[in-house]
Write a protein that holds these residues in place. Structure first.
Motif, short mmCIF file in Angstrom:
data_model
loop_
_atom_site.label_atom_id
_atom_site.label_comp_id
_atom_site.label_asym_id
_atom_site.label_seq_id
_atom_site.Cartn_x
_atom_site.Cartn_y
_atom_site.Cartn_z
N GLU A 120 0.81 -1.22 0.00
CA GLU A 120 0.00 0.00 0.00
C GLU A 120 0.85 1.28 0.00
O GLU A 120 0.36 2.35 -0.38
CB GLU A 120 -0.91 0.01 1.23
N LEU A 121 2.09 1.18 0.43
CA LEU A 121 2.92 2.37 0.62
C LEU A 121 3.11 3.22 -0.64
O LEU A 121 3.09 4.46 -0.55
CB LEU A 121 4.28 1.96 1.19
N PRO A 122 3.30 2.63 -1.83
CA PRO A 122 3.50 3.49 -3.02
C PRO A 122 2.34 4.44 -3.29
O PRO A 122 2.56 5.55 -3.79
CB PRO A 122 3.65 2.47 -4.15
N ALA A 123 1.10 4.02 -2.97
CA ALA A 123 -0.05 4.90 -3.21
C ALA A 123 -0.05 6.09 -2.26
O ALA A 123 -0.77 7.07 -2.50
CB ALA A 123 -1.35 4.11 -3.03
N LEU A 124 0.75 6.04 -1.21
CA LEU A 124 0.94 7.18 -0.31
C LEU A 124 2.14 8.00 -0.73
O LEU A 124 2.08 9.24 -0.79
CB LEU A 124 1.09 6.69 1.13
N LEU A 125 3.26 7.35 -1.03
CA LEU A 125 4.50 8.06 -1.30
C LEU A 125 4.51 8.77 -2.65
O LEU A 125 5.03 9.88 -2.76
CB LEU A 125 5.68 7.08 -1.23
N VAL A 126 3.95 8.13 -3.68
CA VAL A 126 3.96 8.75 -5.01
C VAL A 126 3.21 10.08 -5.03
O VAL A 126 3.74 11.09 -5.51
CB VAL A 126 3.42 7.77 -6.08
N SER A 150 1.40 1.97 -7.22
CA SER A 150 2.29 2.98 -7.79
C SER A 150 1.64 3.69 -8.97
O SER A 150 1.66 4.92 -9.07
CB SER A 150 3.61 2.33 -8.23
N ILE A 151 1.06 2.89 -9.88
CA ILE A 151 0.42 3.47 -11.07
C ILE A 151 -0.79 4.30 -10.67
O ILE A 151 -0.97 5.43 -11.14
CB ILE A 151 0.01 2.35 -12.05
N ASN A 152 -1.61 3.77 -9.78
CA ASN A 152 -2.82 4.49 -9.38
C ASN A 152 -2.47 5.75 -8.59
O ASN A 152 -3.11 6.79 -8.76
CB ASN A 152 -3.72 3.59 -8.54
N GLY A 153 -1.46 5.67 -7.74
CA GLY A 153 -1.03 6.85 -7.00
C GLY A 153 -0.57 7.95 -7.94
O GLY A 153 -0.90 9.13 -7.75
N PHE A 154 0.18 7.56 -8.97
CA PHE A 154 0.62 8.55 -9.97
C PHE A 154 -0.58 9.12 -10.73
O PHE A 154 -0.68 10.33 -10.94
CB PHE A 154 1.60 7.93 -10.96
N LEU A 155 -1.49 8.23 -11.16
CA LEU A 155 -2.64 8.68 -11.96
C LEU A 155 -3.49 9.69 -11.21
O LEU A 155 -3.81 10.77 -11.73
CB LEU A 155 -3.48 7.46 -12.35
N LEU A 174 -4.96 10.05 2.87
CA LEU A 174 -5.42 9.65 4.19
C LEU A 174 -5.78 8.18 4.23
O LEU A 174 -5.42 7.47 5.19
CB LEU A 174 -6.63 10.49 4.60
N HIS A 175 -6.46 7.72 3.21
CA HIS A 175 -6.82 6.30 3.14
C HIS A 175 -5.57 5.43 3.13
O HIS A 175 -5.48 4.44 3.87
CB HIS A 175 -7.65 6.01 1.89
N TYR A 176 -4.60 5.80 2.31
CA TYR A 176 -3.41 4.96 2.18
C TYR A 176 -2.45 5.10 3.34
O TYR A 176 -1.66 4.18 3.61
CB TYR A 176 -2.73 5.20 0.83
N PHE A 177 -2.52 6.20 4.06
CA PHE A 177 -1.78 6.28 5.32
C PHE A 177 -2.37 5.28 6.31
O PHE A 177 -1.64 4.56 7.00
CB PHE A 177 -1.84 7.70 5.89
N GLN A 178 -3.69 5.25 6.39
CA GLN A 178 -4.34 4.30 7.29
C GLN A 178 -4.03 2.86 6.91
O GLN A 178 -3.75 2.02 7.78
CB GLN A 178 -5.86 4.56 7.27
N ARG A 179 -4.04 2.57 5.62
CA ARG A 179 -3.81 1.19 5.16
C ARG A 179 -2.35 0.76 5.33
O ARG A 179 -2.08 -0.38 5.73
CB ARG A 179 -4.21 1.05 3.69
#
Length: 252
Positions: free
Chosen positions: A56-62, A118-123, A87-92
């Motif tokens: 889950e971390l890439p969706a927060l960091l990207v 990673s892709i979704n976080g970027f998108l 916020l969601h991905y910090f929780q996850r």
């Protein structure tokens, strides 16, 4: 950075197509993690807490990285929605992963999850930061307010349902029991229902193709999982409540 409109459209449509393909495949088979993983196989396994954190971390960091390198001038609305996503991905990644009592996770599934996040976080971040436009009256927009309310209701349901599931197990246990309480009195996949509601609310608030695509993919991916969980409970427990539905209270 300029808005890469073709890339945004391509990734969004690809996510929708991926959702359709997942839905078709998962109608009869299971995503091989959690209760459906074969721990006796040859697949490399990762401890559940580490796997969920890394996945889950890439969706927060990207998104955070893109925000750091993007000029934030006159972009309060964009940052509001992106912080909601984060916020969601910090929780996850930072809370849920530390609390989960799940089974070991297949390395290949974790890796695929990292790629998707990673892709979704970027998108989502690229669209909100470089493509979306909001006028001065946006903060009083009914869709924004309704979408955020729906998002946080879904998030609350998801977190509360995860808490109920964790409470079913004593330390060291990996067996499954019938979840009771909260929305589990109505559906077998209360946690999945909450997450789907979250992203539908997010899509309503932003009214964009990327957020709709993500909400659609989420529904296609975890919706069938709720159905399989429901069937699992029916087959395994004779005292399972027959009035309980799979995913949508009173309907399905």
């Amino acid at each position: 950075m300029q808005c890469q409109e073709l890339l945004v459209q391509g990734l969004s449509l690809g996510m929708i197509l991926g959702g359709v393909m997942h839905f078709i495949c998962l109608r009869k088979s299971h995503a091989a993690y959690g209760r459906y993983v074969d721990t006796s196989g040859s697949s490399m396994m990762v401890p559940a807490r580490l796997a969920w954190f890394l996945q889950e971390l890439p969706a927060l960091l990207v998104p955070l990285l893109l925000m750091l390198i993007t000029d934030g001038k006159h972009s309060t609305g964009k940052h509001l929605m992106l912080w909601t996503f984060c916020l969601h991905y910090f929780q996850r990644s930072c809370i849920y992963s530390l609390l989960t009592k799940g089974r070991p996770y297949p390395f290949n599934i974790m890796l695929l999850g990292m790629v998707f996040c990673s892709i979704n976080g970027f998108l989502q971040a690229h669209y909100l930061l470089h493509c979306a436009t909001y006028n001065n009256t946006w903060f009083s927009d009914a869709c924004l307010l309704a979408g955020l309310i729906i998002f946080f209701i879904g998030m609350g349901v998801n977190i509360h349902s995860d808490h109920i599931l964790r409470s079913l197990r004593k330390p060291g246990e990996i067996s499954y029991k019938i979840p009771r309480g909260g929305l589990f009195e109505y559906v077998s996949g209360a946690n999945f229902f909450g997450e789907i509601v979250q992203w539908l609310g997010y899509a309503v608030a932003t009214r964009s193709l990327p957020t709709f695509a993500f909400a659609f993919f989420t529904t296609c991916f975890i919706g069938p999982r709720a159905y399989h969980h429901h069937r699992y409970y029916h087959e395994k427990f004779k005292d399972f409540p027959r009035s309980r539905r799979s995913l949508i209270p009173f309907i399905f």
